[in-house]
Write an enzyme that holds these catalytic residues in place. Structure first.
Site, PDB file in Angstrom:
ATOM      1  N   HIS A   1       0.834  -1.213   0.000  1.00  0.00           N
ATOM      2  CA  HIS A   1       0.000   0.000   0.000  1.00  0.00           C
ATOM      3  C   HIS A   1       0.863   1.256   0.000  1.00  0.00           C
ATOM      4  O   HIS A   1       0.462   2.292  -0.508  1.00  0.00           O
ATOM      5  CB  HIS A   1      -0.896   0.016   1.241  1.00  0.00           C
ATOM      6  CG  HIS A   1      -1.710  -1.234   1.391  1.00  0.00           C
ATOM      7  ND1 HIS A   1      -2.781  -1.517   0.575  1.00  0.00           N
ATOM      8  CD2 HIS A   1      -1.588  -2.293   2.233  1.00  0.00           C
ATOM      9  CE1 HIS A   1      -3.304  -2.690   0.941  1.00  0.00           C
ATOM     10  NE2 HIS A   1      -2.593  -3.179   1.938  1.00  0.00           N
TER      11      HIS A   1
ATOM     12  N   HIS B   1       5.539   6.673   6.663  1.00  0.00           N
ATOM     13  CA  HIS B   1       5.238   6.220   5.293  1.00  0.00           C
ATOM     14  C   HIS B   1       4.703   7.409   4.506  1.00  0.00           C
ATOM     15  O   HIS B   1       4.462   8.476   5.078  1.00  0.00           O
ATOM     16  CB  HIS B   1       4.202   5.084   5.322  1.00  0.00           C
ATOM     17  CG  HIS B   1       2.903   5.518   5.889  1.00  0.00           C
ATOM     18  ND1 HIS B   1       2.624   5.477   7.256  1.00  0.00           N
ATOM     19  CD2 HIS B   1       1.803   6.062   5.302  1.00  0.00           C
ATOM     20  CE1 HIS B   1       1.418   5.967   7.464  1.00  0.00           C
ATOM     21  NE2 HIS B   1       0.894   6.326   6.298  1.00  0.00           N
TER      22      HIS B   1
ATOM     23  N   HIS C   1       2.111   8.952   1.048  1.00  0.00           N
ATOM     24  CA  HIS C   1       1.012   8.798   0.084  1.00  0.00           C
ATOM     25  C   HIS C   1       1.335   9.758  -1.057  1.00  0.00           C
ATOM     26  O   HIS C   1       1.839  10.874  -0.810  1.00  0.00           O
ATOM     27  CB  HIS C   1      -0.329   9.182   0.712  1.00  0.00           C
ATOM     28  CG  HIS C   1      -0.674   8.382   1.943  1.00  0.00           C
ATOM     29  ND1 HIS C   1      -1.490   7.269   1.912  1.00  0.00           N
ATOM     30  CD2 HIS C   1      -0.283   8.525   3.231  1.00  0.00           C
ATOM     31  CE1 HIS C   1      -1.610   6.778   3.139  1.00  0.00           C
ATOM     32  NE2 HIS C   1      -0.869   7.506   3.955  1.00  0.00           N
TER      33      HIS C   1
ATOM     34  N   GLU D   1      -3.307  13.463   1.155  1.00  0.00           N
ATOM     35  CA  GLU D   1      -4.597  12.982   1.680  1.00  0.00           C
ATOM     36  C   GLU D   1      -5.371  14.176   2.248  1.00  0.00           C
ATOM     37  O   GLU D   1      -6.484  14.466   1.804  1.00  0.00           O
ATOM     38  CB  GLU D   1      -4.356  11.917   2.750  1.00  0.00           C
ATOM     39  CG  GLU D   1      -3.604  10.704   2.174  1.00  0.00           C
ATOM     40  CD  GLU D   1      -3.934   9.418   2.860  1.00  0.00           C
ATOM     41  OE1 GLU D   1      -3.641   9.272   4.056  1.00  0.00           O
ATOM     42  OE2 GLU D   1      -4.524   8.545   2.213  1.00  0.00           O
TER      43      GLU D   1
ATOM     44  N   HIS E   1       3.427  10.633   6.600  1.00  0.00           N
ATOM     45  CA  HIS E   1       2.776  10.370   7.897  1.00  0.00           C
ATOM     46  C   HIS E   1       3.770   9.735   8.849  1.00  0.00           C
ATOM     47  O   HIS E   1       4.337   8.680   8.550  1.00  0.00           O
ATOM     48  CB  HIS E   1       1.576   9.439   7.691  1.00  0.00           C
ATOM     49  CG  HIS E   1       0.431  10.109   7.004  1.00  0.00           C
ATOM     50  ND1 HIS E   1      -0.547   9.422   6.317  1.00  0.00           N
ATOM     51  CD2 HIS E   1       0.141  11.414   6.861  1.00  0.00           C
ATOM     52  CE1 HIS E   1      -1.419  10.268   5.823  1.00  0.00           C
ATOM     53  NE2 HIS E   1      -1.031  11.497   6.134  1.00  0.00           N
TER      54      HIS E   1
ATOM     55  N   THR F   1      -6.194   6.512   7.688  1.00  0.00           N
ATOM     56  CA  THR F   1      -6.723   6.823   6.349  1.00  0.00           C
ATOM     57  C   THR F   1      -6.731   5.587   5.453  1.00  0.00           C
ATOM     58  O   THR F   1      -7.037   5.672   4.270  1.00  0.00           O
ATOM     59  CB  THR F   1      -5.881   7.914   5.660  1.00  0.00           C
ATOM     60  OG1 THR F   1      -4.556   7.381   5.425  1.00  0.00           O
ATOM     61  CG2 THR F   1      -5.810   9.177   6.491  1.00  0.00           C
ATOM     62  N   THR F   2      -6.344   4.438   6.042  1.00  0.00           N
ATOM     63  CA  THR F   2      -6.454   3.177   5.307  1.00  0.00           C
ATOM     64  C   THR F   2      -7.230   2.200   6.176  1.00  0.00           C
ATOM     65  O   THR F   2      -7.285   2.382   7.408  1.00  0.00           O
ATOM     66  CB  THR F   2      -5.074   2.529   5.053  1.00  0.00           C
ATOM     67  OG1 THR F   2      -4.567   2.061   6.307  1.00  0.00           O
ATOM     68  CG2 THR F   2      -4.095   3.493   4.416  1.00  0.00           C
TER      69      THR F   2
HETATM   70  C1  LIG Z   1      -1.616  -0.270   5.100  1.00  0.00           C
HETATM   71  C2  LIG Z   1      -2.099  -0.255   6.508  1.00  0.00           C
HETATM   72  N1  LIG Z   1      -1.878   1.034   7.123  1.00  0.00           N
HETATM   73  C3  LIG Z   1      -2.286   1.146   8.514  1.00  0.00           C
HETATM   74  C4  LIG Z   1      -1.553   0.080   9.356  1.00  0.00           C
HETATM   75  N2  LIG Z   1      -1.617   0.354  10.748  1.00  0.00           N
HETATM   76  C5  LIG Z   1      -2.948   0.173  11.389  1.00  0.00           C
HETATM   77  C6  LIG Z   1      -3.100  -1.200  12.020  1.00  0.00           C
HETATM   78  O1  LIG Z   1      -1.990  -1.438  12.851  1.00  0.00           O
HETATM   79  C7  LIG Z   1      -2.262  -2.334  13.868  1.00  0.00           C
HETATM   80  S1  LIG Z   1      -0.804   1.648  11.196  1.00  0.00           S
HETATM   81  O2  LIG Z   1      -1.199   2.006  12.515  1.00  0.00           O
HETATM   82  O3  LIG Z   1       0.571   1.410  11.000  1.00  0.00           O
HETATM   83  C8  LIG Z   1      -1.338   2.818  10.135  1.00  0.00           C
HETATM   84  S2  LIG Z   1      -1.177   4.514  10.291  1.00  0.00           S
HETATM   85  C9  LIG Z   1      -2.026   4.886   8.865  1.00  0.00           C
HETATM   86  S3  LIG Z   1      -2.309   6.504   8.359  1.00  0.00           S
HETATM   87  N3  LIG Z   1      -2.289   6.558   6.772  1.00  0.00           N
HETATM   88  O4  LIG Z   1      -3.600   6.898   8.821  1.00  0.00           O
HETATM   89  O5  LIG Z   1      -1.207   7.276   8.907  1.00  0.00           O
HETATM   90  C10 LIG Z   1      -2.401   3.719   8.271  1.00  0.00           C
HETATM   91  C11 LIG Z   1      -2.011   2.543   8.976  1.00  0.00           C
HETATM   92 ZN   LIG Z   2      -0.737   7.430   5.943  1.00  0.00          ZN
END
Ligand SMILES: CCN[C@H]1CN(CCOC)S(=O)(=O)c2sc(S(N)(=O)=O)cc21
Ligand SMILES: [Zn+2]
Length: 260
Positions: A63, A93, A95, A105, A118, A198-199
């Site tokens: 992703h 990471h 986007h 985003e 992020h 956001t995912t």
């Molecule tokens: C592809 C999967 N992305 C998520 C994976 N995780 C969530 C589940 O984990 C136990 S996470 O906490 O590392 C985050 S933060 C994040 S964003 N774009 O809001 O910063 C997305 C995700």
């Molecule tokens: Zn993110």
């Protein structure tokens, strides 16, 4: 099973089927309207204590490209601002869009940036594990940093030089000694609001801290991210990793606060 993605069939408009919270009351990202943000004098500055951080690896999770940190102690944390206690650095990471398209985003008064970084932190004071924190309303604090196109960023090459090693989903390589402090803009002024991942799983567990000042990267550097692929090396269908962003969601009954 049928995994989520950013395509026509499995993209953001379809996520609600498997993740009904997608239509919840504190979803992210949002469009930030500076004139409607509430300037809050009780909001202090944020502090990023990254000097002892220990980066571990860089990975392609199908992703995005993610740099993970050792979060076994409070060596690197974000504190202050809207946060009641320190939150531990876990990963960062990005986007981004397609060539010449927007890819952030969050948007600002309807305008998107080329990309968004992020930096993810979790509340290890209140929660035993990262997984617990990721599902709790005050579990995560994510720092959002906009990337706009211009000159080369003097440190981003440390990341783009490693991207060829994580071209395919499921690949990861050592990535030691990287301090995300080098990716910060000069000002830490921010907007903050209560939102979500956001995912998927779209947990409503994030205190968002979005920096007002973007960092500048070149089109060439950002283009390197598009060499990554959503697919694994063994998959027939080659899909360039780009446009991996969720569009702005309904603000509902929330307000955005602004640091001074
Ligand atoms: C592809 C999967 N992305 C998520 C994976 N995780 C969530 C589940 O984990 C136990 S996470 O906490 O590392 C985050 S933060 C994040 S964003 N774009 O809001 O910063 C997305 C995700
Ligand atoms: Zn993110």
């Amino acid at each position: 099973g049928h995994h989520w993605g950013y395509g026509k069939e499995d993209g953001p408009s379809a996520w609600h089927r498997q993740y009904p919270v997608a239509k919840g009351n504190r979803q992210s990202p949002i469009d930030i309207i500076p004139n409607e943000a509430r300037r809050d004098s009780t909001l202090g500055p944020i502090f990023l204590k990254y000097d002892q951080c220990r980066s571990l690896n860089i990975a392609n999770n199908g992703h995005s490209v993610v740099v993970e940190f050792d979060d076994s102690d409070d060596r690197s944390v974000v504190l202050g601002g809207p946060l009641d206690n320190p939150y531990r650095l876990k990963q960062f990471h990005f986007h981004w869009g397609g060539k010449g398209c927007e890819g952030s985003e969050h948007t600002v008064a309807g305008v998107g940036y080329a990309s968004e970084l992020h930096v993810v932190h979790w509340n290890a004071v209140k929660y035993k594990t990262y997984n617990d924190a990721a599902a709790a309303p005050d579990g995560l604090a994510v720092l959002g940093i906009f990337l706009e196109l211009g000159d080369d960023h003097r440190w981003l090459h440390m990341i783009t030089d490693a991207l060829y090693t994580v071209k395919f989903k499921g690949s990861a390589t050592d990535f030691k000694g990287f301090n995300p402090k080098c990716l910060l803009p000069s000002s830490l002024h921010y907007w903050t609001y209560l939102g979500s991942l956001t995912t998927p799983p779209l947990h409503e567990s994030v205190t968002w801290i979005v920096l007002k000042e973007p960092i500048v990267v070149s089109e060439k550097q950002l283009g390197m991210f598009r060499m990554l692929q959503f697919n694994g090396e063994e998959e027939d269908q080659r899909m360039r990793m780009e446009n991996n962003f969720r569009p702005p969601q309904n603000l509902k009954e929330r307000i955005v606060r602004s640091s001074n």
